[in-house]
Design a protein around this motif. Structure first.
Motif, PDB file in Angstrom:
ATOM      1  N   LEU A   1     -13.468  54.569 -96.893  1.00  0.00           N
ATOM      2  CA  LEU A   1     -12.363  55.379 -97.368  1.00  0.00           C
ATOM      3  C   LEU A   1     -12.068  55.048 -98.826  1.00  0.00           C
ATOM      4  CD1 LEU A   1      -9.897  55.047 -94.368  1.00  0.00           C
ATOM      5  CD2 LEU A   1     -11.518  56.874 -94.792  1.00  0.00           C
ATOM      6  N   THR A   2     -11.762  56.079 -99.577  1.00  0.00           N
ATOM      7  CA  THR A   2     -11.393  55.842-100.969  1.00  0.00           C
ATOM      8  C   THR A   2      -9.894  55.950-101.194  1.00  0.00           C
ATOM      9  OG1 THR A   2     -11.770  58.169-101.504  1.00  0.00           O
ATOM     10  CG2 THR A   2     -13.616  56.661-101.823  1.00  0.00           C
ATOM     11  N   ALA A   3      -9.186  56.558-100.259  1.00  0.00           N
ATOM     12  CA  ALA A   3      -7.728  56.667-100.335  1.00  0.00           C
ATOM     13  C   ALA A   3      -7.197  56.735 -98.911  1.00  0.00           C
ATOM     14  CB  ALA A   3      -7.315  57.904-101.106  1.00  0.00           C
ATOM     15  N   TYR A   4      -5.983  56.176 -98.696  1.00  0.00           N
ATOM     16  CA  TYR A   4      -5.388  56.163 -97.361  1.00  0.00           C
ATOM     17  C   TYR A   4      -3.877  56.091 -97.496  1.00  0.00           C
ATOM     18  CZ  TYR A   4      -3.817  54.298 -92.880  1.00  0.00           C
ATOM     19  OH  TYR A   4      -3.153  54.104 -91.697  1.00  0.00           O
ATOM     20  N   TYR A  42       3.459  61.176 -86.927  1.00  0.00           N
ATOM     21  CA  TYR A  42       2.679  60.467 -87.940  1.00  0.00           C
ATOM     22  C   TYR A  42       1.824  61.449 -88.722  1.00  0.00           C
ATOM     23  CZ  TYR A  42      -1.419  60.727 -84.849  1.00  0.00           C
ATOM     24  OH  TYR A  42      -2.444  61.174 -84.065  1.00  0.00           O
ATOM     25  N   VAL A  43       1.627  61.141 -89.990  1.00  0.00           N
ATOM     26  CA  VAL A  43       0.732  61.896 -90.862  1.00  0.00           C
ATOM     27  C   VAL A  43      -0.157  60.877 -91.564  1.00  0.00           C
ATOM     28  CG1 VAL A  43       0.533  63.470 -92.829  1.00  0.00           C
ATOM     29  CG2 VAL A  43       2.455  63.709 -91.232  1.00  0.00           C
ATOM     30  N   ILE A  44      -1.455  61.034 -91.402  1.00  0.00           N
ATOM     31  CA  ILE A  44      -2.421  60.169 -92.065  1.00  0.00           C
ATOM     32  C   ILE A  44      -3.195  61.034 -93.052  1.00  0.00           C
ATOM     33  CG2 ILE A  44      -4.434  58.682 -91.812  1.00  0.00           C
ATOM     34  CD1 ILE A  44      -3.494  58.171 -88.906  1.00  0.00           C
ATOM     35  N   GLN A  45      -3.203  60.618 -94.307  1.00  0.00           N
ATOM     36  CA  GLN A  45      -3.974  61.294 -95.339  1.00  0.00           C
ATOM     37  C   GLN A  45      -5.019  60.315 -95.841  1.00  0.00           C
ATOM     38  OE1 GLN A  45      -0.793  62.103 -98.090  1.00  0.00           O
ATOM     39  NE2 GLN A  45      -0.318  64.063 -97.125  1.00  0.00           N
ATOM     40  N   LYS A  52     -13.747  63.726-100.251  1.00  0.00           N
ATOM     41  CA  LYS A  52     -13.248  64.854 -99.472  1.00  0.00           C
ATOM     42  C   LYS A  52     -11.960  64.441 -98.749  1.00  0.00           C
ATOM     43  CE  LYS A  52     -14.435  68.193 -95.932  1.00  0.00           C
ATOM     44  NZ  LYS A  52     -15.435  68.680 -94.981  1.00  0.00           N
ATOM     45  N   PRO A  53     -10.861  65.182 -98.966  1.00  0.00           N
ATOM     46  CA  PRO A  53      -9.579  64.802 -98.343  1.00  0.00           C
ATOM     47  C   PRO A  53      -9.468  65.290 -96.897  1.00  0.00           C
ATOM     48  CG  PRO A  53      -9.270  66.696 -99.755  1.00  0.00           C
ATOM     49  CD  PRO A  53     -10.720  66.286 -99.900  1.00  0.00           C
ATOM     50  N   PHE A  54      -8.759  64.500 -96.105  1.00  0.00           N
ATOM     51  CA  PHE A  54      -8.485  64.825 -94.710  1.00  0.00           C
ATOM     52  C   PHE A  54      -7.025  64.531 -94.420  1.00  0.00           C
ATOM     53  CE2 PHE A  54     -12.959  63.814 -94.837  1.00  0.00           C
ATOM     54  CZ  PHE A  54     -13.538  64.761 -94.007  1.00  0.00           C
ATOM     55  N   VAL A  55      -6.451  65.278 -93.469  1.00  0.00           N
ATOM     56  CA  VAL A  55      -5.085  65.035 -92.999  1.00  0.00           C
ATOM     57  C   VAL A  55      -5.116  65.083 -91.482  1.00  0.00           C
ATOM     58  CG1 VAL A  55      -2.707  65.866 -92.959  1.00  0.00           C
ATOM     59  CG2 VAL A  55      -4.053  66.072 -95.052  1.00  0.00           C
TER      60      VAL A  55
END
Length: 64
Positions: A1-4, A42-45, A52-55
Motif C-alpha cells: 500500500l502506498t496510502a492508507y 467504517y471507511v477505509i481509503q 490506484k485508489p480504493f474505498v
C-alpha cells in the motif's frame, strides 16, 4: 500500500476515530472513554502499489 486511512463514524455521522497507520486499530473508545453499544460505520481509503485508489465501507457493531 502506498496510502492508507481508516475512519470510524457513529450513527449521527460524528467522526470517533481516524488513523493513517495501518497497524493502529480502533479500541472502541472516543476521547479515552468507551463508546456506547451500537453500529458504527467504517471507511477505509487506500492506494495500491500502482497508485490506484480504493474505498471500502461497512459497519461494525460494538457489543458490551
Amino acid at each position: 500500500l502506498t496510502a492508507y486511512s481508516l475512519f470510524i463514524y457513529n450513527r449521527g455521522g460524528r467522526l470517533v476515530f481516524q488513523t493513517t497507520d495501518i497497524n493502529n486499530s480502533w479500541d472502541c473508545t472516543h476521547n479515552g472513554e468507551a463508546v456506547q453499544q451500537g453500529t458504527y460505520v467504517y471507511v477505509i481509503q487506500y492506494s495500491d502499489c500502482n497508485g490506484k485508489p480504493f474505498v471500502k465501507k461497512g459497519t461494525v457493531t460494538v457489543i458490551r
